[in-house]
Design a protein around this motif. Structure first.
Motif, PDB file in Angstrom:
ATOM      1  N   ILE A   5      42.199  46.303  46.061  1.00 30.63           N
ATOM      2  CA  ILE A   5      40.977  45.642  45.621  1.00 30.63           C
ATOM      3  C   ILE A   5      41.338  44.742  44.455  1.00 30.63           C
ATOM      4  N   GLU A   7      40.759  42.388  41.097  1.00 28.57           N
ATOM      5  CA  GLU A   7      39.925  42.571  39.905  1.00 28.57           C
ATOM      6  C   GLU A   7      38.573  41.877  40.092  1.00 28.57           C
ATOM      7  N   SER A  10      36.446  44.038  42.290  1.00 28.65           N
ATOM      8  CA  SER A  10      35.986  45.235  41.595  1.00 28.65           C
ATOM      9  C   SER A  10      34.839  44.925  40.635  1.00 28.65           C
ATOM     10  N   LYS A  11      34.866  43.757  39.999  1.00 26.87           N
ATOM     11  CA  LYS A  11      33.762  43.372  39.117  1.00 26.87           C
ATOM     12  C   LYS A  11      32.455  43.276  39.896  1.00 26.87           C
ATOM     13  N   LYS A  14      31.329  46.843  40.935  1.00 32.46           N
ATOM     14  CA  LYS A  14      30.741  47.576  39.806  1.00 32.46           C
ATOM     15  C   LYS A  14      29.356  47.041  39.457  1.00 32.46           C
ATOM     16  N   GLU A  59      42.071  54.869  42.612  1.00 30.15           N
ATOM     17  CA  GLU A  59      41.158  54.165  41.703  1.00 30.15           C
ATOM     18  C   GLU A  59      41.799  52.834  41.353  1.00 30.15           C
ATOM     19  N   GLN A  60      41.042  51.759  41.593  1.00 28.52           N
ATOM     20  CA  GLN A  60      41.545  50.416  41.351  1.00 28.52           C
ATOM     21  C   GLN A  60      40.535  49.645  40.513  1.00 28.52           C
ATOM     22  N   HIS A  61      40.944  49.244  39.332  1.00 28.08           N
ATOM     23  CA  HIS A  61      40.091  48.476  38.416  1.00 28.08           C
ATOM     24  C   HIS A  61      38.756  49.177  38.177  1.00 28.08           C
ATOM     25  N   VAL A  63      37.173  51.262  40.260  1.00 33.85           N
ATOM     26  CA  VAL A  63      36.433  51.567  41.491  1.00 33.85           C
ATOM     27  C   VAL A  63      37.244  52.580  42.291  1.00 33.85           C
TER      28      VAL A  63
END
Length: 110
Positions: A5, A7, A10-11, A14, A59-61, A63
């Motif tokens: 994923i 960044e 992921s933003k 989120k 878990e990536q950034h 998420v």
């Protein structure tokens, strides 16, 4: 890990989770299902539970991402990004295992 994923993605994920008031236990499940114009469709949704025997969690950034073993075979090396411009907005899948993809980018064949 089968799926990465970015960044930027992921933003957006989120932001969506905050808007929907999802708890910290929510996980993003990325997988494949049969269907679509090319044979497989991406399954991209939030879940609250995992299958300990068949799922891989990372878990990536910030998420938490879940991929089941079967989907992982088809998604290995895939990158999920978020694209936003005047003419298009949404998540994109860059899957090196896809032999061909449909025009909308939500289905592929391997």
């Amino acid at each position: 890990m089968a799926v990465t994923i970015t960044e930027n993605a992921s933003k957006e994920l989120k932001r969506f989770m905050e808007d929907q008031k999802m708890g910290d236990g929510s996980l993003l499940r990325i997988g494949i299902v049969s269907g679509g114009c090319s044979g497989f469709q991406y399954d991209f949704r939030f879940v609250d539970e995992i299958d300990e025997e068949n799922d891989t969690v990372s878990e990536q950034h910030g998420v938490k991402v879940v991929v089941d073993k079967k989907s992982g075979l088809y998604l290995d090396g895939t990158t999920v990004d978020f694209y936003e411009s005047l003419e298009k907005r949404g998540f994109t899948f860059e899957n090196p295992n896809a032999v061909k993809s449909c025009g909308c980018g939500s289905s592929f064949s391997a």
